[in-house]
Design an enzyme around this catalytic site. Sequence first.
Site, mmCIF file in Angstrom:
data_model
loop_
_atom_site.group_PDB
_atom_site.id
_atom_site.type_symbol
_atom_site.label_atom_id
_atom_site.label_comp_id
_atom_site.label_asym_id
_atom_site.label_seq_id
_atom_site.Cartn_x
_atom_site.Cartn_y
_atom_site.Cartn_z
ATOM 1 N N HIS A 125 0.835 -1.211 0.000
ATOM 2 C CA HIS A 125 0.000 0.000 0.000
ATOM 3 C C HIS A 125 0.874 1.267 0.000
ATOM 4 C CE1 HIS A 125 -3.662 2.353 1.178
ATOM 5 N NE2 HIS A 125 -2.750 3.128 1.758
ATOM 6 N N GLU A 126 1.800 1.312 0.943
ATOM 7 C CA GLU A 126 2.642 2.510 1.043
ATOM 8 C C GLU A 126 3.559 2.632 -0.171
ATOM 9 O OE1 GLU A 126 1.805 4.640 3.187
ATOM 10 O OE2 GLU A 126 0.565 3.343 4.447
ATOM 11 N N HIS A 141 1.735 4.587 -2.768
ATOM 12 C CA HIS A 141 1.876 6.036 -2.564
ATOM 13 C C HIS A 141 3.270 6.502 -3.009
ATOM 14 C CE1 HIS A 141 -1.839 6.879 -0.425
ATOM 15 N NE2 HIS A 141 -1.604 5.993 0.530
ATOM 16 N N GLU A 144 -4.773 7.924 -2.891
ATOM 17 C CA GLU A 144 -5.314 6.675 -2.358
ATOM 18 C C GLU A 144 -5.630 5.704 -3.495
ATOM 19 O OE1 GLU A 144 -5.115 6.290 0.789
ATOM 20 O OE2 GLU A 144 -6.308 4.501 1.218
#
EC number: 3.4.17.19
Lengths: 496, 496
Positions: free
Chosen positions: B262-263, B266, B292
């Site tokens: 997830h990170e 980003h 997001e």
Amino acid sequence: MELLDQYKAIQKKLKAYGYVINVVGWDSQTEAPRGAFQRRAEMLAVLSQEVFKLRTGDEFKQAVYGLYERLDELDKHMQLEIKRAKKDMDKMVKIPENEFVEYNKLVNLSQRLWEDAKAQDNWDLFKDNLAKLVDYNRKFVSYYELDMEDYDVLLDDFEEGMTMKQYDHFFDTLRKELVPFVHKVLKDGKPLKKDFSTNSFDPKKQKEFCDYLIDVLAFDRTKGLMKESVHPFTWNTHPSDVRFTTRYLENYVFSSIFAAIHELGHATYEQQVDDKWNDTGLNGGASMGVHESQSRFYENVIGRSKAFWEAHYPKFQEIFPEETKDITADDFYRNANKVEASLIRVEADELTYPLHIMIRYEIERKLFSNEIEVDELPEVWNQKMVEYLGIEPPTNAEGVLQDVHWSAGLFGYFPTYALGTAYAAQFVHAMKQDLDLDDLVRNNNIKAINDWLKEKIHQFGQSKTPAELILDVTGEPFNPIYYVEYLKEKYTELYF
Amino acid sequence: MELLDQYKAIQKKLKAYGYVINVVGWDSQTEAPRGAFQRRAEMLAVLSQEVFKLRTGDEFKQAVYGLYERLDELDKHMQLEIKRAKKDMDKMVKIPENEFVEYNKLVNLSQRLWEDAKAQDNWDLFKDNLAKLVDYNRKFVSYYELDMEDYDVLLDDFEEGMTMKQYDHFFDTLRKELVPFVHKVLKDGKPLKKDFSTNSFDPKKQKEFCDYLIDVLAFDRTKGLMKESVHPFTWNTHPSDVRFTTRYLENYVFSSIFAAIHELGHATYEQQVDDKWNDTGLNGGASMGVHESQSRFYENVIGRSKAFWEAHYPKFQEIFPEETKDITADDFYRNANKVEASLIRVEADELTYPLHIMIRYEIERKLFSNEIEVDELPEVWNQKMVEYLGIEPPTNAEGVLQDVHWSAGLFGYFPTYALGTAYAAQFVHAMKQDLDLDDLVRNNNIKAINDWLKEKIHQFGQSKTPAELILDVTGEPFNPIYYVEYLKEKYTELYF
């Protein structure tokens, strides 16, 4: 006093800028990815400009000079702070801004050139820049119009109050008392029974052992941490955040251990400075020499002692059961104190280390009294290496080009390394009147030693000069004979 | 134009301050010792004051308003930047300074109170402060004198251009199309054959696997790094220094894996923004929603896909041979996509996640149109949990008190989480016209996917609004149906 408020307000801002620039520096040296550095330089340049404006601005000048004229109205600590601020300010205002800018450019360029010159073993690439750096330093000193010899001004920059007169006495003592002893050890000392110093030790397990050691040495982890970097160093912003690094070389286990203990010594000092100096100019360690006295104390006096390894070699064996099968605690102690004539200062052992410094001191001293020129340095360097250590560097990379300091314009810095180590011996002599050092080390009560150092040295920050500290702690002025005696005693026991 | 130079000069300083404050923040969240924080707060307060002076100073106001009056003379990107700067400035100047200061104090206090309230499951401790935070936000919005509903102003703060009208359409679609499907899955979906998600996996080996994954996902390590922290997050200063964290829980291996991916999503976005925006106000990701969309794309569409685990489960088995003896790639894929009605948003699975957001949106919407009061929140919260997820929180700590956002005065933030996930589905629909996504994932060619995202989305930074990006990338305005279809297809295959 309005001036005092003005001074403190600017100082607070300077501290805040210094703080964040410092944190960025820690990040740069320990983990920032390669890609970070270009943008980082641009951003720091903006902040540095703000700092420069504050430091050289009329408001700060006014405050410093104004307070200096009214010293009598200040308490004794503020007097000391303002005297030092005024001394710095005097120097700063006397250097024309364009020359200051040019000099900084020269330093940046020279450091890159020096890296290349060292990598390529090419003295010619670096020597003209070095000559320019020396000339700039001579010129700046002349601007100050102080009633002092050039080199004395530089020496005082790195260790307040120290001049050639005192350093000459120090190094004369070493030359007379220590050099013959070193020659004897190198020639007639009994050789190591078992040399395992370049055996392989898993770096991850080395880290585990270093982690154990910093708890043994009672480092306060709520106010600091240990990390890894290419060149070990200590970093601090204030007593509650002091960090240090070590490095793990698979084939030189002593590197991680003694770099960690050395830096922990610096770090313990910074952690134990009293918080009351945080907002003043008297925060942090007293001087480079006193700082080095603490790192060398932990590294050599504690870390390379027989008692220390009697207590902690079992843990080392526990972590490295296979690797230590044929090695005893005594072997370990002797390997950790192996003496040899070597080329590189940063790799030198405790006994020969001051001779490396002596060479640099003698060279700088002659350079700044115009007795030699930059062109002659490689030859002079090599002659002195032969004279003191009996070996001649096969390349300039392993000789005159080995250290970063001169490329950064740092002249007068080297002697503080040996001086600090000598301070340490004098402090230890005093400590032994109060504490049974060996017993405390053997019984793992380092906290008692830390407490003694805090009470006698650390807590005071920069509120005492090095000379005052030494007098207060030991009852006499600096005397290099303690250093010579300490080394002779330890290495006689080890080598004869 | 002199005004433009003035604007750029101040912006450069603001960027430099932001940069160093950012680095200090990274240090705080990943390694600073406990002792660091008090002094750190004092030092950052000094810098924050400098930033505040710059941002609210006459020079910057003059520049922003002056340039706004001469928009026609600026290029289109500078026009966009100045319009946004003017919008922010308008809001800032309309809040009386004393109220701004009071509000910030209230936020600080409320965050501490919220922590205690959550820890003690004590709603009464927090509710009055929350009511004050809501009142302040209502009041500030009224100061802006915009021709908009209160909540629309807040929504627009977090996602430019989004209003209740659009969010209502979005959440109505979810309520109508998704909620019945979720209920069906929860009621009739076939259960997991083997649930190993809370088995023990050595955190050190989890790290080894995550390190493998970030190379699989073609993260550029010369421009970033992965580290560990209690709450995973992404951090960046500019495209060449983007970092992220994950956390390693021994009894929940999916936490480290999917937080890392997830990170990394980003972070990949930030790394791929064009460098030409660095010195402008158009740097970084386009919006919270678009950001997001990228993190959720990497986490869910790539990271939780069958193809991904077909390719990388063998490596997981290699690292955990014992632990995976009875687990197949298909078991792993199904465990990574396990659906259940749960209480805590941040632990919710991909399918039920938007329902958690919908609850928060509905509550905020009613709160800012005065249909409900803060006092009623626990009851309303629990009712909606029962309605959408069929479970009632046994405590407020696991209900209305679970999230930090409201205690920080962040109202209008939550909906961007669900919106971003929905953007992702629409982007994926477009991506599939150009790329065989499954094939690229299975054959470990993530670089091709990164390149597509860079070309279509990442490179533009904030130079396009979210709505413009979606239109340009997908050929139509935002349409939540792609999200519903994506979820239905994936979870039908998994559960029926």
